[in-house]
Each structure stands twice: as C-alpha cells, then as structure tokens.
Design a protein around this motif. Structure first.
Motif, PDB file in Angstrom:
ATOM      1  N   THR A  40     -65.455  -7.432 -17.395  1.00 21.04           N
ATOM      2  CA  THR A  40     -65.640  -8.051 -18.715  1.00 21.04           C
ATOM      3  C   THR A  40     -64.427  -8.876 -19.128  1.00 21.04           C
ATOM      4  O   THR A  40     -64.521  -9.665 -20.076  1.00 21.04           O
ATOM      5  CB  THR A  40     -65.893  -6.989 -19.806  1.00 21.04           C
ATOM      6  OG1 THR A  40     -64.807  -6.056 -19.821  1.00 21.04           O
ATOM      7  CG2 THR A  40     -67.204  -6.256 -19.547  1.00 21.04           C
ATOM      8  N   ARG A  41     -63.312  -8.695 -18.432  1.00 21.13           N
ATOM      9  CA  ARG A  41     -62.107  -9.479 -18.701  1.00 21.13           C
ATOM     10  C   ARG A  41     -61.417  -9.778 -17.373  1.00 21.13           C
ATOM     11  O   ARG A  41     -60.995  -8.855 -16.658  1.00 21.13           O
ATOM     12  CB  ARG A  41     -61.134  -8.729 -19.612  1.00 21.13           C
ATOM     13  CG  ARG A  41     -61.554  -8.578 -21.068  1.00 21.13           C
ATOM     14  CD  ARG A  41     -60.459  -7.830 -21.817  1.00 21.13           C
ATOM     15  NE  ARG A  41     -60.664  -7.790 -23.249  1.00 21.13           N
ATOM     16  CZ  ARG A  41     -61.289  -6.808 -23.897  1.00 21.13           C
ATOM     17  NH1 ARG A  41     -61.808  -5.794 -23.203  1.00 21.13           N
ATOM     18  NH2 ARG A  41     -61.416  -6.829 -25.210  1.00 21.13           N
ATOM     19  N   ILE A  42     -61.260 -11.042 -17.065  1.00 20.46           N
ATOM     20  CA  ILE A  42     -60.611 -11.409 -15.811  1.00 20.46           C
ATOM     21  C   ILE A  42     -59.169 -10.927 -15.781  1.00 20.46           C
ATOM     22  O   ILE A  42     -58.664 -10.505 -14.735  1.00 20.46           O
ATOM     23  CB  ILE A  42     -60.689 -12.934 -15.604  1.00 20.46           C
ATOM     24  CG1 ILE A  42     -62.149 -13.344 -15.362  1.00 20.46           C
ATOM     25  CG2 ILE A  42     -59.818 -13.388 -14.437  1.00 20.46           C
ATOM     26  CD1 ILE A  42     -62.386 -14.836 -15.341  1.00 20.46           C
ATOM     27  N   ARG A  43     -58.508 -10.939 -16.930  1.00 23.05           N
ATOM     28  CA  ARG A  43     -57.102 -10.505 -16.967  1.00 23.05           C
ATOM     29  C   ARG A  43     -56.954  -9.001 -16.745  1.00 23.05           C
ATOM     30  O   ARG A  43     -55.842  -8.516 -16.564  1.00 23.05           O
ATOM     31  CB  ARG A  43     -56.451 -10.923 -18.290  1.00 23.05           C
ATOM     32  CG  ARG A  43     -56.204 -12.436 -18.371  1.00 23.05           C
ATOM     33  CD  ARG A  43     -55.227 -12.815 -19.467  1.00 23.05           C
ATOM     34  NE  ARG A  43     -54.900 -14.224 -19.376  1.00 23.05           N
ATOM     35  CZ  ARG A  43     -55.506 -15.188 -20.084  1.00 23.05           C
ATOM     36  NH1 ARG A  43     -56.472 -14.868 -20.945  1.00 23.05           N
ATOM     37  NH2 ARG A  43     -55.153 -16.452 -19.932  1.00 23.05           N
ATOM     38  N   GLN A  44     -58.064  -8.285 -16.776  1.00 23.75           N
ATOM     39  CA  GLN A  44     -58.032  -6.852 -16.473  1.00 23.75           C
ATOM     40  C   GLN A  44     -58.708  -6.554 -15.136  1.00 23.75           C
ATOM     41  O   GLN A  44     -59.092  -5.417 -14.866  1.00 23.75           O
ATOM     42  CB  GLN A  44     -58.700  -6.065 -17.606  1.00 23.75           C
ATOM     43  CG  GLN A  44     -57.946  -6.160 -18.922  1.00 23.75           C
ATOM     44  CD  GLN A  44     -58.626  -5.403 -20.053  1.00 23.75           C
ATOM     45  OE1 GLN A  44     -59.651  -4.756 -19.866  1.00 23.75           O
ATOM     46  NE2 GLN A  44     -58.052  -5.474 -21.243  1.00 23.75           N
ATOM     47  N   PHE A  45     -58.820  -7.579 -14.289  1.00 24.33           N
ATOM     48  CA  PHE A  45     -59.494  -7.396 -13.008  1.00 24.33           C
ATOM     49  C   PHE A  45     -58.793  -6.362 -12.137  1.00 24.33           C
ATOM     50  O   PHE A  45     -59.444  -5.737 -11.284  1.00 24.33           O
ATOM     51  CB  PHE A  45     -59.590  -8.727 -12.251  1.00 24.33           C
ATOM     52  CG  PHE A  45     -60.250  -8.596 -10.904  1.00 24.33           C
ATOM     53  CD1 PHE A  45     -61.620  -8.407 -10.806  1.00 24.33           C
ATOM     54  CD2 PHE A  45     -59.497  -8.611  -9.733  1.00 24.33           C
ATOM     55  CE1 PHE A  45     -62.237  -8.245  -9.573  1.00 24.33           C
ATOM     56  CE2 PHE A  45     -60.104  -8.471  -8.492  1.00 24.33           C
ATOM     57  CZ  PHE A  45     -61.479  -8.286  -8.408  1.00 24.33           C
ATOM     58  N   THR A  79     -59.544 -19.631 -10.585  1.00 20.90           N
ATOM     59  CA  THR A  79     -59.129 -18.223 -10.609  1.00 20.90           C
ATOM     60  C   THR A  79     -60.307 -17.308 -10.303  1.00 20.90           C
ATOM     61  O   THR A  79     -60.180 -16.331  -9.550  1.00 20.90           O
ATOM     62  CB  THR A  79     -58.521 -17.867 -11.979  1.00 20.90           C
ATOM     63  OG1 THR A  79     -57.345 -18.650 -12.192  1.00 20.90           O
ATOM     64  CG2 THR A  79     -58.150 -16.383 -12.044  1.00 20.90           C
ATOM     65  N   ILE A  80     -61.455 -17.618 -10.881  1.00 18.94           N
ATOM     66  CA  ILE A  80     -62.655 -16.824 -10.603  1.00 18.94           C
ATOM     67  C   ILE A  80     -63.000 -16.904  -9.118  1.00 18.94           C
ATOM     68  O   ILE A  80     -63.279 -15.890  -8.471  1.00 18.94           O
ATOM     69  CB  ILE A  80     -63.843 -17.299 -11.455  1.00 18.94           C
ATOM     70  CG1 ILE A  80     -63.508 -17.240 -12.948  1.00 18.94           C
ATOM     71  CG2 ILE A  80     -65.077 -16.442 -11.163  1.00 18.94           C
ATOM     72  CD1 ILE A  80     -64.607 -17.775 -13.851  1.00 18.94           C
ATOM     73  N   LEU A  81     -62.954 -18.117  -8.582  1.00 18.12           N
ATOM     74  CA  LEU A  81     -63.297 -18.311  -7.169  1.00 18.12           C
ATOM     75  C   LEU A  81     -62.349 -17.534  -6.264  1.00 18.12           C
ATOM     76  O   LEU A  81     -62.766 -16.923  -5.274  1.00 18.12           O
ATOM     77  CB  LEU A  81     -63.246 -19.801  -6.823  1.00 18.12           C
ATOM     78  CG  LEU A  81     -64.213 -20.710  -7.585  1.00 18.12           C
ATOM     79  CD1 LEU A  81     -64.007 -22.156  -7.166  1.00 18.12           C
ATOM     80  CD2 LEU A  81     -65.657 -20.289  -7.384  1.00 18.12           C
ATOM     81  N   GLU A  82     -61.074 -17.530  -6.612  1.00 19.73           N
ATOM     82  CA  GLU A  82     -60.081 -16.824  -5.795  1.00 19.73           C
ATOM     83  C   GLU A  82     -60.309 -15.321  -5.822  1.00 19.73           C
ATOM     84  O   GLU A  82     -60.303 -14.660  -4.776  1.00 19.73           O
ATOM     85  CB  GLU A  82     -58.674 -17.155  -6.303  1.00 19.73           C
ATOM     86  CG  GLU A  82     -57.555 -16.484  -5.519  1.00 19.73           C
ATOM     87  CD  GLU A  82     -56.181 -16.815  -6.068  1.00 19.73           C
ATOM     88  OE1 GLU A  82     -55.220 -16.109  -5.705  1.00 19.73           O
ATOM     89  OE2 GLU A  82     -56.065 -17.759  -6.876  1.00 19.73           O
ATOM     90  N   ALA A 119     -69.221 -20.930 -10.912  1.00 24.78           N
ATOM     91  CA  ALA A 119     -68.621 -20.001  -9.941  1.00 24.78           C
ATOM     92  C   ALA A 119     -69.703 -19.352  -9.080  1.00 24.78           C
ATOM     93  O   ALA A 119     -69.528 -19.184  -7.865  1.00 24.78           O
ATOM     94  CB  ALA A 119     -67.811 -18.936 -10.672  1.00 24.78           C
ATOM     95  N   ALA A 120     -70.825 -18.983  -9.707  1.00 28.29           N
ATOM     96  CA  ALA A 120     -71.928 -18.389  -8.941  1.00 28.29           C
ATOM     97  C   ALA A 120     -72.475 -19.400  -7.939  1.00 28.29           C
ATOM     98  O   ALA A 120     -72.751 -19.061  -6.776  1.00 28.29           O
ATOM     99  CB  ALA A 120     -73.034 -17.930  -9.895  1.00 28.29           C
ATOM    100  N   ARG A 121     -72.616 -20.623  -8.375  1.00 20.79           N
ATOM    101  CA  ARG A 121     -73.141 -21.666  -7.498  1.00 20.79           C
ATOM    102  C   ARG A 121     -72.206 -21.907  -6.311  1.00 20.79           C
ATOM    103  O   ARG A 121     -72.657 -22.035  -5.172  1.00 20.79           O
ATOM    104  CB  ARG A 121     -73.333 -22.956  -8.303  1.00 20.79           C
ATOM    105  CG  ARG A 121     -74.027 -24.070  -7.545  1.00 20.79           C
ATOM    106  CD  ARG A 121     -74.072 -25.336  -8.375  1.00 20.79           C
ATOM    107  NE  ARG A 121     -74.946 -25.225  -9.540  1.00 20.79           N
ATOM    108  CZ  ARG A 121     -74.532 -25.352 -10.811  1.00 20.79           C
ATOM    109  NH1 ARG A 121     -73.263 -25.576 -11.085  1.00 20.79           N
ATOM    110  NH2 ARG A 121     -75.396 -25.258 -11.802  1.00 20.79           N
ATOM    111  N   GLN A 122     -70.908 -21.950  -6.576  1.00 17.55           N
ATOM    112  CA  GLN A 122     -69.947 -22.271  -5.515  1.00 17.55           C
ATOM    113  C   GLN A 122     -69.714 -21.110  -4.555  1.00 17.55           C
ATOM    114  O   GLN A 122     -69.470 -21.323  -3.369  1.00 17.55           O
ATOM    115  CB  GLN A 122     -68.626 -22.735  -6.126  1.00 17.55           C
ATOM    116  CG  GLN A 122     -68.729 -24.094  -6.811  1.00 17.55           C
ATOM    117  CD  GLN A 122     -67.374 -24.643  -7.217  1.00 17.55           C
ATOM    118  OE1 GLN A 122     -66.403 -24.533  -6.487  1.00 17.55           O
ATOM    119  NE2 GLN A 122     -67.318 -25.249  -8.401  1.00 17.55           N
TER     120      GLN A 122
END
Length: 268
Positions: A40-45, A79-82, A119-122
């Motif tokens: 729910t939070r990328i910074r808390q991945f 960042t999401i892709l990485e 991001a889902a598409r890529q």
C-alpha cells in the motif's frame, strides 16, 4: 485437502506483522497454499520484502494505495518497475480510486492509478485494482488505458455495482471476493458472483479487515479465506472442492510469476 490461495491480504500491517509466524502457520494448517501480501506504500516496501523472503509460500506486490497517492506522487514509474523485478513480486498495486474517504485529491489518485497501469503493462504483472464509490471513473480509465496497450488486472475485494464488474470482465479482468460475500446484507454482491465466469473468480481476505462470517467484527487473517470460499461455493451451487480447485487455478494463471508447487519441486 484442496489448496486455496488468499489472493490479497496485508501481512505487513501491524495487526498481523507482529505475529506473522503464527498467522502463516494457521493459514497453512487451513490448506492455504499461497498468500499474496499487497503493498500500500512503496516507501514501506521493505516490510513486504522481508515477509516474502521469510516465508516460502508468501508472495507480494509493489504499489501505492490510492488513499496514500498524495504521499507518493513523486515516486517515478521507474521505481515501481525496479522493485517489481524481485522474484517474489507477482503483482502491481493496489491502486485505483477511492471517493469514499477522499484522503488524496482525485486528480492525484488518477495520476497514480494511470502510473500503476503503465507499470502493469510494462512488467506484464497484473494490476490489483481498488475501487470504492468511483465505479464510473474506474471503468472509464480502465477502458481508456486498455486502448493504449493490454494489461491484466483483478478487481479486488469486490463491493462495487454490477456495471463495473461487467465492464471489467469485458476487458478480460478477474474479480475477487472477500468476506463481504458472506455478510447477510450482501445479496447484491452474491448476485454479481453468480454472473462472473468461473475462470475469472478469485477469493481473498483483505486481512486484517473484513473478516467473514462467523468472525465478522474480529481481526481477519488468511486462514479465514476458507469461509469465503465456502459461501462462494454455496452461492454458485457447486462443491467446496470445485471452488478451491477453480480459484487456485485462476490465481496461478493471473499471478503467473508465482510458481505452482510442482514447479518448485521440479526446481529443487
């Protein structure tokens, strides 16, 4: 015992994180073969990463919930892709629109939603869609974005109207049902479940929220997806083992990066 998959929960939330060992153990005992813990939070991945690396049968996603879109609007698509390259990240999101709480400005929610669709598409990973009191806009954006290039998705914790379900199904998406399906007042949701093709059905808990009957009002956890699957079987007039087999097969098809048990044995 036929395997079930909890396709959406939040093991990193404090209610579950503090006893994750016990929660996962109870899920295994209940026949839950895979758990997908949703970001729910990328910074808390890092919290998601710690869980998916700790437990063999736990997989995860990466994304920013629309309620927090304003907090992470500056995070780039790259960042999401990485982060999605992690071998146990099997989905993007959850992301979407939430007009009930409106914590984030709607234009920022939409920008974040479209970024996650990209991001889902890529990546080729399915998008986990959150929709609350925003059916028309959600449907419009999904249809418009599909015109830019195909992507897979699931309408998670389904609580919207029949129209959005039909629009999502027309785009090839899956529909996931949570403990809401078991509530006495949720006949409209059960009616929607009846027209979803059996090869597009998923079950989830959305734990620690929305515990199914008979646990309603208590903290939810992945083991309770059994109760939702049981009511789904009753709703569709089929056996519990058939629903378990069907929803498990559907989950492995949608979250195709997540290995099946036989694949893991073959690789060992």
């Amino acid at each position: 015992m036929t395997m079930l998959i909890d396709s959406h929960c939040h093991l990193d939330f404090p209610d579950l994180q503090n006893e994750s060992e016990e929660v996962v153990s109870r899920a295994r005992a209940a026949g839950i073969g895979r758990i997908i813990t949703i970001s729910t939070r990328i910074r808390q991945f890092d919290r998601i990463r710690a869980l998916i690396e700790r437990f063999d049968d736990v997989y995860g996603s990466v994304g920013t919930h629309c309620l927090h879109a304003h907090e992470e609007d500056d995070i780039p698509l790259e960042t999401i892709l990485e982060l999605a390259e992690h071998p146990k990240v099997v989905a993007i999101g959850e992301a979407g629109l939430d007009y009930h709480y409106d914590y984030a400005p709607r234009d920022i929610q939409e920008r974040g939603f479209r970024k996650h669709i990209a991001a889902a598409r890529q990546t080729g990973l399915p998008l986990v869609v959150h929709a609350r009191q925003a059916d028309q806009d959600i449907g419009d954006i999904l249809e418009e974005e599909m015109g830019k290039g195909a992507f897979a998705a699931v309408l998670h914790c389904y609580s919207s109207g029949a129209d959005l379900a039909r629009r999502g199904l027309a785009l090839g998406f899956y529909v996931s049902f949570s403990g809401i399906l078991t509530f006495k007042t949720a006949e409209e949701i059960r009616d929607i479940a009846r027209f979803v093709p059996h090869d597009r059905l998923l079950v989830e808990t959305d734990a620690p929220y929305l515990a199914p009957t008979p646990f309603r009002g208590k903290r939810n956890e992945p083991a309770y997806v059994v109760n939702t699957a049981r009511v789904l079987a009753e709703t569709l007039g089929v056996g519990e083992s058939e629903i378990a087999t069907r929803t498990t097969e559907n989950a492995f098809r949608l979250f195709s990066k997540m290995p099946r048990p036989d694949d893991l044995k073959a690789a060992a």
